[in-house]
Design an enzyme around this catalytic site. Structure first.
Site, PDB file in Angstrom:
ATOM      1  N   THR A  87       8.970  10.701  -9.296  1.00  0.00           N
ATOM      2  CA  THR A  87       9.337  10.084 -10.574  1.00  0.00           C
ATOM      3  C   THR A  87       8.282  10.349 -11.631  1.00  0.00           C
ATOM      4  O   THR A  87       8.600  10.553 -12.809  1.00  0.00           O
ATOM      5  CB  THR A  87       9.512   8.563 -10.408  1.00  0.00           C
ATOM      6  OG1 THR A  87      10.461   8.317  -9.370  1.00  0.00           O
ATOM      7  CG2 THR A  87       9.977   7.906 -11.689  1.00  0.00           C
ATOM      8  N   TYR A  90       4.885   8.999   4.130  1.00  0.00           N
ATOM      9  CA  TYR A  90       6.077   9.084   3.281  1.00  0.00           C
ATOM     10  C   TYR A  90       6.979  10.171   3.845  1.00  0.00           C
ATOM     11  O   TYR A  90       6.623  11.349   3.842  1.00  0.00           O
ATOM     12  CB  TYR A  90       5.642   9.387   1.846  1.00  0.00           C
ATOM     13  CG  TYR A  90       6.747   9.506   0.828  1.00  0.00           C
ATOM     14  CD1 TYR A  90       8.055   9.125   1.092  1.00  0.00           C
ATOM     15  CD2 TYR A  90       6.480   9.999  -0.456  1.00  0.00           C
ATOM     16  CE1 TYR A  90       9.057   9.230   0.140  1.00  0.00           C
ATOM     17  CE2 TYR A  90       7.469  10.108  -1.420  1.00  0.00           C
ATOM     18  CZ  TYR A  90       8.750   9.727  -1.106  1.00  0.00           C
ATOM     19  OH  TYR A  90       9.751   9.835  -2.054  1.00  0.00           O
ATOM     20  N   LYS A 146       6.916   4.787   4.404  1.00  0.00           N
ATOM     21  CA  LYS A 146       8.057   4.754   3.495  1.00  0.00           C
ATOM     22  C   LYS A 146       9.085   5.743   4.023  1.00  0.00           C
ATOM     23  O   LYS A 146       8.816   6.943   4.153  1.00  0.00           O
ATOM     24  CB  LYS A 146       7.631   5.138   2.073  1.00  0.00           C
ATOM     25  CG  LYS A 146       8.789   5.274   1.101  1.00  0.00           C
ATOM     26  CD  LYS A 146       8.298   5.849  -0.210  1.00  0.00           C
ATOM     27  CE  LYS A 146       9.468   6.265  -1.097  1.00  0.00           C
ATOM     28  NZ  LYS A 146       9.000   6.998  -2.292  1.00  0.00           N
TER      29      LYS A 146
END
Length: 300
Positions: A51, A139, A168
């Site tokens: 992002t 992640y 995550k």
């Protein structure tokens, strides 16, 4: 460092990286966005992920974003800095920068050009973890990294590397979260990274939800988290289904294009994504605007 040295819970929000008219990082707007995210219920901030266009920032820009976020947050909530590099050497360099500027943890996404073996992935994490004294969040996001880490590998790293403390999971497969919980005897905190799975992930025992959605829909994700904390499943379902159209749009429309378009619609122009990423197309912008208005009307 013990496994319980630092604990992260709730809504972990990814801020975008704003650019000004000359293409440079707009520090005042980044600070303004961070303040807004904290005020609307983000429990932690995770700059420099996809992002935040981390892959498109040079070293100086990357460091500027990391330090700006840490300084603006000023210990009010934890900061988890994203690390995603093709080489272990560059990942270590950025992990050290994150530690130097005062990050509370790092979120490590291994990136692949050559297909990496489990042993290579394991050693990548070992080398990064040894280089810093920060908690490391594994992640797993095969869609962006080209690497899909199995629950077995993830739990093995958690058990073997002292400062690997959380994971995550963004594969979009809820069964991965169940498997991680079972294999670790519920000792490894896992975080949802797939927006449309938020309801199922919290029901499965996720410690938190890593999402860019609060950039656009304010406190809605935090309301969902609070409903689960209160064990109000009926309210949680209602809140989730109200958000779901936008959560799905964000996932399908791509980051950071959707977030930047939505922020502009909300009166906060943070520039376009860096090339080669395109801004959101006009039809998509119009669709997003309709979804945002529908959610706003539900709130009122």
């Amino acid at each position: 460092m013990t496994k319980t040295a630092i604990e992260f819970k709730g809504i972990i929000t990814y801020p975008i990286t704003p650019f000004n008219n000359t293409g440079d990082i707009d520090v005042p707007k980044l600070e303004q966005l961070i303040e807004q995210l904290i005020c609307t219920g983000s429990n932690a901030i995770a700059p420099l992920g996809s992002t935040g266009e981390s892959a498109y920032l040079n070293d100086d820009e990357w460091t500027l974003v990391a330090s700006t976020c840490v300084n603006k947050i000023d210990k009010r909530v934890p900061v988890i800095v994203g690390i995603s590099e093709l080489t272990t050497q560059n990942a270590i360099k950025r992990a050290k920068i994150a530690e130097e500027v005062g990050a509370d943890a790092i979120m490590v996404l291994p990136a692949s050009y050559w297909k990496l073996s489990d042993d290579e992935i394991f050693q990548h994490y070992v080398s990064i973890a040894k280089a810093v004294n920060l908690p490391v969040m594994i992640y797993n996001n095969p869609a962006t990294s080209g690497i899909d880490m199995s629950p077995e590998l993830i739990v093995s790293m958690f058990k073997s590397i002292s400062n690997v403390t959380m994971v995550k999971e963004s594969s979009g497969d809820i069964q991965r979260m169940h498997k991680i919980r079972l294999l670790s005897n519920n000792e490894l905190p896992f975080y949802n990274g797939c927006n449309p799975l938020a309801l199922e992930a919290f029901a499965a025992g996720a410690t938190g939800w890593c999402t860019a959605a609060p950039n656009l829909i304010s406190s809605w994700p935090h309301k969902l988290y609070e409903a689960f904390q209160a064990e109000d499943i009926t309210l949680a379902r209602e809140l989730f289904y109200l958000q779901l159209p936008i959560l799905e749009f964000i996932l399908k429309g791509g980051l950071p294009s959707t977030i930047k378009a939505g922020l502009k619609n909300n009166g906060f122009d943070v520039g376009d994504p860096r090339k080669p990423v395109f801004p959101l197309s006009l039809p998509q912008v119009n669709k997003l605007n309709i979804l945002l208005k529908e959610l706003a009307s539900a709130e009122s």
